[in-house]
Design an enzyme around this catalytic site. Structure first.
Site, PDB file in Angstrom:
ATOM      1  N   HIS A  51       0.831  -1.330   0.076  1.00  0.00           N
ATOM      2  CA  HIS A  51       0.039  -0.141   0.048  1.00  0.00           C
ATOM      3  C   HIS A  51       0.901   1.171  -0.190  1.00  0.00           C
ATOM      4  CE1 HIS A  51      -3.937  -2.251   0.537  1.00  0.00           C
ATOM      5  NE2 HIS A  51      -3.224  -2.837   1.623  1.00  0.00           N
ATOM      6  N   PHE A  73      -6.541  -4.116  -4.359  1.00  0.00           N
ATOM      7  CA  PHE A  73      -5.259  -4.910  -4.514  1.00  0.00           C
ATOM      8  C   PHE A  73      -5.568  -6.312  -4.252  1.00  0.00           C
ATOM      9  CE2 PHE A  73      -3.700  -0.756  -2.791  1.00  0.00           C
ATOM     10  CZ  PHE A  73      -3.360  -0.089  -4.099  1.00  0.00           C
ATOM     11  N   GLY A  74      -6.324  -6.939  -3.260  1.00  0.00           N
ATOM     12  CA  GLY A  74      -6.617  -8.132  -3.078  1.00  0.00           C
ATOM     13  C   GLY A  74      -7.260  -8.578  -4.124  1.00  0.00           C
TER      14      GLY A  74
END
Length: 335
Positions: free
Chosen positions: A69, A119-120
Site C-alpha cells: 500500500h 489490491f486483493g
C-alpha cells in the site's frame, strides 16, 4: 477565533488495535515514548484504506501500513517515507474451511472469493488468469477486513487473510479445521513481504521531524525487545490498554504473531525490490520510480552488543575479517 494546537503526536493504526500492535502500546504504557518527549495519541482506523491518504496529507503525524500500500500510494502521488518495520512477512493467502476441499487454484472455480480492497482483487484475478480460469467462473466479493464473518455467514467460500489472524479467528469461531492457499507460494514470490507492516510518515513530516522519528524508534526498539523476550508481560500491558482483547482468541492470535514481529525493525531492501517488481507485474504501479527511494533505516537503533565477551577471543569459527582470525592447523592422519 483561536484554533487550539495540540502538543500530542498522532499515530494512525492500520486497523483497530489488535495483537500485532502490541509493541506500540508497550512503548506508550512503559513511558518510553514520553522519555523521548513524545506524547503519543494512538488512533484506530475504521477503514484501513484511509490510512495512506490521511497520513500522506499530514492530517496525522505517523502511522503504519502494508508495504504494497505504501508503494501504491507513491504511485498515486501520495509521498510517504517508511522508517521502520513492525511486522515482518506474515503469511497471507486465501483461508477456508477444510471441508471445502480446496487444494489448489483450480478448486476456486465456481467459488465466491472475499477480498479486503482492490489490491486483493487484483492479486486473485492475476492468479486466476495465470491458471486460465475466466472471471465468469468465480465471483469476487469485497468484504473489507471482515473475512472471517463473511465465511461464517456463508457469503463467501474463501477470502484473503493472515495465517496468524483471520485463519486463527475462523478456526476458533467455527470450531472446524481451516486451510490456506498462500499467495506468495501460488505466485512463486519466495516471501510474503508484500504484507509486511511499515512505520510511515509523510515526506514533509519526516524531513521536518527527524529528532521525533529517532525518539519514536528508540522507544519502539525497547518495546520490541520486551515484547519478544517477555511476551507474557507485553500481552498483559496490551490487554490492560485494550480490555476487549483479553480473551482466549486474541491471546492465541498474539502467540501466533510473535514469530512475525520484526526483531531489528529494519526495512529490507530485498523485500522492497521484490514487492515493487510484483506491483509492476500486477500493473498496480503506473509510474516509473525507484521503489527503494521511499524507505530508510537511518533512524533505526542498533540491537546492541553482547553483554559478555566470547570465551575464545574472536569466537570459535575462523573469519578472514575477524581481528582475531583463527588459523586452523591441518590434520595429519598417519598411515
Amino acid at each position: 477565533m483561536t484554533i487550539y494546537k495540540t502538543t500530542k503526536t498522532t499515530f494512525q493504526l492500520n486497523w483497530y488495535a489488535n495483537p500485532y500492535h502490541t509493541p506500540l502500546f508497550v512503548a506508550q504504557s512503559k513511558g518510553w515514548l514520553l522519555e523521548e518527549g513524545i506524547d503519543l495519541a494512538i488512533l484506530e482506523a475504521c477503514s484501513p484504506s484511509d490510512v495512506t491518504e490521511v497520513v500522506g496529507a499530514g492530517k496525522v503525524d505517523m502511522g503504519m501500513k502494508a508495504m504494497i500500500h505504501v508503494l501504491a500510494a507513491k504511485d498515486r502521488g501520495i509521498d510517504l517515507t517508511s522508517f521502520g518495520t513492525i511486522l515482518d512477512e506474515p503469511p497471507t493467502g486465501l483461508i477456508f474451511k477444510k471441508y471445502m476441499n480446496i487444494k489448489g487454484i483450480e478448486d476456486l472455480r465456481g467459488k465466491n472469493i472475499g477480498y479486503i480492497d482492490h489490491f486483493g482483487k487484483i492479486m486473485v484475478d492475476d492468479l486466476m488468469k495465470q491458471a486460465g480460469i475466466p472471471q465468469t467462473e468465480y465471483k469476487m466479493v469485497r468484504v473489507g477486513m471482515n473475512v472471517t464473518d463473511a465465511i461464517m455467514r456463508g457469503e463467501i467460500d474463501t477470502g484473503i487473510g493472515f495465517t496468524n489472524f483471520q485463519r486463527i479467528e475462523l478456526e476458533e469461531l467455527s470450531g472446524e479445521p481451516v486451510g490456506m492457499l498462500r499467495i506468495d507460494e501460488l505466485d512463486g514470490l519466495g516471501c510474503c513481504c508484500f504484507c509486511s507492516i511499515q512505520f510511515v510518515a509523510s515526506d514533509e513530516y519526516y524531513k521536518n521531524n527527524i529528532p521525533k522519528i529517532e525518539g519514536f524508534m528508540r522507544a519502539l526498539r525497547r518495546a520490541m525487545d520486551l515484547t519478544i523476550e517477555y511476551p507474557d508481560e507485553a500481552w498483559d500491558i496490551m490487554c490492560r490498554a485494550n480490555p476487549r482483547l483479553n480473551t482466549p482468541l486474541y491471546t492465541k492470535i498474539f502467540q501466533r504473531t510473535l514469530p512475525y514481529f520484526s526483531r531489528d525493525l529494519l526495512n529490507v531492501e530485498r523485500d522492497w525490490t521484490k514487492v515493487g517488481d510484483f506491483c509492476k507485474h500486477l500493473d498496480i504501479l503506473k509510474n516509473d520510480f525507484d521503489q527503494n527511494s521511499i524507505w530508510t533505516n537511518e533512524h533505526v537503533p542498533s540491537t546492541g552488543t553482547p553483554s559478555v565477551a566470547p570465551v575464545t577471543a574472536g569466537g570459535v569459527l575462523p573469519s578472514k575479517t575477524s581481528p582475531f582470525a583463527v588459523t586452523l592447523e591441518p590434520v595429519v592422519i598417519e598411515a
